[in-house]
Each structure stands twice: as C-alpha cells, then as structure tokens.
Design a protein around this motif. Structure first.
Motif, mmCIF file in Angstrom:
data_model
loop_
_atom_site.group_PDB
_atom_site.id
_atom_site.type_symbol
_atom_site.label_atom_id
_atom_site.label_comp_id
_atom_site.label_asym_id
_atom_site.label_seq_id
_atom_site.Cartn_x
_atom_site.Cartn_y
_atom_site.Cartn_z
ATOM 1 N N ALA A 1 43.443 11.685 -55.812
ATOM 2 C CA ALA A 1 42.997 12.733 -56.893
ATOM 3 C C ALA A 1 41.996 12.440 -57.770
ATOM 4 N N GLY A 2 41.923 13.407 -58.559
ATOM 5 C CA GLY A 2 40.749 13.369 -59.441
ATOM 6 C C GLY A 2 39.167 13.741 -58.672
ATOM 7 N N THR B 1 45.854 16.244 -59.653
ATOM 8 C CA THR B 1 45.740 15.127 -60.779
ATOM 9 C C THR B 1 46.889 13.952 -60.167
ATOM 10 N N SER C 1 48.060 17.110 -55.124
ATOM 11 C CA SER C 1 46.933 16.634 -54.311
ATOM 12 C C SER C 1 47.111 16.867 -52.801
ATOM 13 N N ASP D 1 43.535 3.854 -61.104
ATOM 14 C CA ASP D 1 42.632 4.253 -61.393
ATOM 15 C C ASP D 1 41.648 3.048 -61.721
#
Length: 528
Positions: free
Chosen positions: A513-514, A388, A393, A436
């Motif tokens: 990440a994600g 995250t 990561s 993001d």
C-alpha cells in the motif's frame, strides 16, 4: 449476511465455541499424520497404497464442476472475488489433480457455481456472478487451456448455478436454481424464449436443522436411458446438518421428474462427523468404469478453510437408481483403477522466477488494471502499492488447505510505502502485520490497530504461523537466521462465512500500500 466491525470482533469467540462442537470427534477422526504429504508438506488425498483419504482437493474449492473428456478430467470451482479466476484443474486418474491456468481474467463480479462443458468439440463455461445486476455469463474456447473468449452476458438476472444439458432431441438447455431452466441457442451463446419452471425439488422434514430450502446447484447426467438431476437443498452453510444432496430422474430432458426414493442421498447428520454441510454433487465415471460423486463440504471445526472438494463412491442399483457408499468420508476409500497419476497440487512456496497469476496467486476484487501492478524482476515479486491498507489494496492471495501452516517472505518497501503479510477473509475481516520505515501496523478484525516502533527500517523478513487458528508473527533482520517474536498474538477461528458471509476462506497472502513499489523475495510456505 452483513455485520458491523464491532460484531466482527466477536467472531473469534463465536468461532471458537462452535469449533468445540467438533472436539468429541477428534479421537475417531483422521489425525494430521494420516494424510500423505506433497509439495511444501501439504496434505494430499492419495495414500499411495491403493486408497485415498478426503479431501480430494483441500482448501476452498467449492461447487466443483467436473468434465470427463476422454482420458482427461477437468474441474473448476467457484472463485468469487479472486482474479484471475475459474482456474482449471486436470487429472488422469480422478484422485491426483494439478492446476492448469485461469479461464477468466476480466472482473465481472463474484463468481459462483459454474458449469464446465464440452459440446461438439468446443469448451464452454457458464458463469453466474453476484454483481450489479446479478447475471450469468458464458465463455468458450477450442482448447481447455484457452484462449477463452470474452464473457458474454446472457442477461439472466434472477438465477444462479447454471448447468448445461443436451436433450435426447439435441436441444441445449441451462438448468437453473429453483427447479427452472431456459433453452440455449444452437451455439450455446444466447438464450431462446423465457425461463420455465420444470421441477419441484424434494422437501426435507421441517424438524431438521437447516439454513433454508434454497434448491440450487442442479447437475444433469444422462446414463442408462435416464436423465438424472442432482440438486442441493438445505442451504450452503449455516447449521452443519443443513446442506444435502437430493436426486430425481426422467426419461426425457423435458420431464416429468421422479424423486429418488432414498432422498437425501448425502447429508451430515451429526456434529461429530468429519465433514459438515455436504452437498452440491456431480456424477462422474472413473477410468475403470466405476462411478463417483464429487461435491464439497466444510471440515469439522475448520470453516476458515472454506468448502473443500470431496469424492464419494457411487453404486448403481438394480432399479436404475444410485446411492453413495462412502459414509461420512472420514476413513480411507479404495481408489478407482487406471489412469496415469500426476503430481498432486502445487508448491505454494515461490522464488518468483515467473509470475504465476491464476493457478497460484489471485488478486482480491481487482480493478481492471490490477495485473499491471505486479511483475517479477531478478527473483523478486515487485508489487506497486495501492490504497492505504489491506481494505483497499487488493492483496495478492493463495489458497492453503491445511489446518496449520507457516509462511515467510523477505520484504523491502519504498520510502513512504507499507507492506506485509496477511490472513485475509475479505476486505472487512482480515488480520496480519505490516510495516513502514518507522513503525509496524497490526491488522485485526479488519481494522488497523497498534503501531509500535520498527527497528528494521525498510527491509526485513516476516513469518506468520497459523496453528489451528492461533496466529503468531516472527521477525528477522538477517534473512531468517535469527528470529524475534512480535508481541501480538491472534485467534481467528471466527474469520469465516457463518460470521461474515460471502462463502470465502481465510487465505494467506501479501499486500503493498501507499507510494512506490514493494519487493517480495523467497516466499516460503510449509504445512505443519
């Protein structure tokens, strides 16, 4: 040493105060313009006029293990939690070095001071690791470029810093921290018998400011009918005056060992010196027959760069001893003659035509499948998201060896994903900027903080500037033609070992990440 996140937040203040200790030396020390410049304007040791200026290899290249193999020289370093690790560097003249590739691809723990050897035509690397439990492994290969064997656990759980040595009777040994040793089998791939204590290292006066006794990093050399043992004492970091080089000798690999009358041979004595905590030395013969010591040290006020590799000229004396003659290594030194120079170092900029893992890029503390996250495709590094945030990561990192530099990259994220650029010490102490599709996220002190709105969506160009620990971020929505400054600056002089522990350096890099995959293009690095 372990600190809380609250304590880590004070690190910048601590580091800034300590860095001021070195300012009195600024006028007498080499300026940034005194080094020659190589790839990406990075400083290099070879001045091009028959002299060189330390560091030999800049950035975090600690615990150098060097091997003379005919006309070739090979060297590798502690690589800790970075994988692929134990990168082999090559030189023909002892001054200019190029990375070849990594010898260790399987994460077996945090790699500390290794021993690089050649015996009866085969190459060996003895690798101590901090893990659960700690141990020492060995890998071997018939070629320096591999393929290297799978790691073999020697099950030596109480020692670090092995050094392979061959006795006058042909017996093979590993000398270990604390003045101990253990015998090796004839093939060098297992141990015989028990660990034995064979040497009591020289002790310094108790009035000296050191980190601790910590006898470690033994290096055995045979020359002129003697075995010489170089050892580090005083602690690896802590007070800049602590780490030092001592020596002893014996006619036999089995002892007894006689202390060098000039101990310590190397020691930082003043906070005004350019190189702090100098130690962990090996001897090596240059192409012209001269002798040198290679060891590491912290640059004055620049603990964030880690321990850098240094080269010191050696003089043999009439009584069969030797001494270092380079002083505090702040001034240029005449190079050894002979050997064919190779272009030094490598470009850190990357067009991602190939995936250069090991020599250039390394994952931090990777999972067994980490390498499968990364591939190159149409001039882009495609990195699958994990975790995250940078803390989980396993970011992809570089080693940069200049006090000031900038790096930038075009970044495109997947829906729901996060990516960005970092200055990363470890998973508890890092800074950087990510985004993001709707918001930015600032990383500071190893935590995620402000989340302002992101007007660029899922694609932008990001630039990070590090000017002597002052960090600035710039953003562009048109591929770097115009820039806007991000409204968050940082100071990172405290992001180093004496605050956090771990013996690492503050490394530039990137993370994803994600969900989904992030695409990184046109990674550009330039020393300032």
């Amino acid at each position: 040493m372990t600190i809380s996140r609250r304590d880590a937040m004070t690190g910048g203040l601590v580091g800034s105060a300590l860095a001021l200790l070195g300012t009195e030396a600024a006028a007498a020390s080499p300026a940034a313009t005194d080094w020659k410049r190589g790839f990406d304007n990075q400083r290099i040791a070879d001045l091009g006029d028959g002299r060189f200026l330390n560091p030999l290899i800049s950035g975090d290249r600690p615990d150098p293990a060097i091997l003379k193999d005919g006309a070739d020289y090979y060297m590798t370093f502690s690589t800790f939690d970075s994988y692929p690790g134990v990168t082999i560097w090559h030189s023909r003249d002892l001054i200019n070095w190029q990375p070849r590739g990594a010898a260790l691809h399987k994460n077996i723990g945090s790699v500390w001071a290794v021993s690089l050897e050649k015996h009866e035509g085969r190459y060996f690397i003895y690798i101590p690791v901090k893990a659960s439990p700690n141990s020492i492994f060995v890998i071997h290969a018939d070629s320096i470029d591999g393929p290297w064997s799978e790691p073999i656990d020697l099950k030596l759980h109480e020692h670090i810093d092995p050094c392979h040595a061959v006795g006058e009777d042909g017996s093979r040994w590993l000398f270990l921290s604390g003045g101990d040793r253990i015998r090796l089998s004839e093939d060098g791939l297992s141990t015989v018998g028990a660990v034995e204590h064979v040497y009591d290292p020289w002790r310094y006066p108790d009035t000296w400011d050191v980190e601790g006794f910590s006898p470690e990093g033994p290096k055995i050399h045979r020359h002129g009918g003697w075995f010489y043992m170089l050892t580090a004492v005083g602690g690896t970091a802590g007070p800049p005056t602590g780490h030092m080089v001592i020596a002893a000798r014996s006619r036999s690999i089995h002892g007894p060992w006689e202390q060098h009358p000039g101990n310590p041979l190397v020691r930082t004595q003043s906070l005004s010196e350019r190189w702090w905590s100098r130690g962990h030395a090996s001897l090596v013969e240059a192409p012209d027959g001269s002798w040198w010591a290679v060891y590491h040290g912290f640059e004055n006020g620049l603990w964030t760069l880690g321990r850098q590799t240094l080269l010191d000229p050696v003089e043999w004396t009439a009584d069969g001893w030797f001494r270092m003659t380079g002083g505090d290594l702040s001034q240029p030194i005449a190079k050894p003659r002979g050997g064919r120079a190779v272009p030094h170092g490598m470009a850190l900029s990357d067009d991602f035509a190939t995936l250069n893992l090991g020599a250039k890029w390394n994952f931090f503390r990777p999972a067994p499948d980490e390498a499968s996250r990364a591939r190159v495709e149409k001039g882009a590094l495609v990195l699958k998201g994990r975790g995250t945030a940078p803390v989980n990561s396993s970011p992809l990192l570089l080693i940069a060896g200049d006090p000031s530099y900038e790096f930038q990259c075009d970044i495109e994220i997947a829906p729901g994903g996060t990516a960005g650029l970092l200055l990363f010490y470890d998973d508890k102490l890092y800074c950087g900027l990510g985004f993001d599709e709707t918001r930015f996220v600032t990383h500071q002190y190893g935590m995620e903080r402000g989340r302002p709105a992101n007007p660029h969506g899922r694609k932008l160009t990001m630039k990070v500037t590090n000017r002597h620990h002052i960090i600035a971020y710039h953003l562009s929505g048109d591929g770097g033609r115009t820039w806007s400054r991000f409204d968050r600056g940082m100071e990172v002089s405290g992001y180093h070992h004496n605050v956090r522990g771990g013996f690492l350096m503050l490394r530039p890099g990137l993370y994803a990440a994600g969900p989904g995959e992030a695409r990184f293009r046109n990674f550009r690095f330039r020393a300032l």
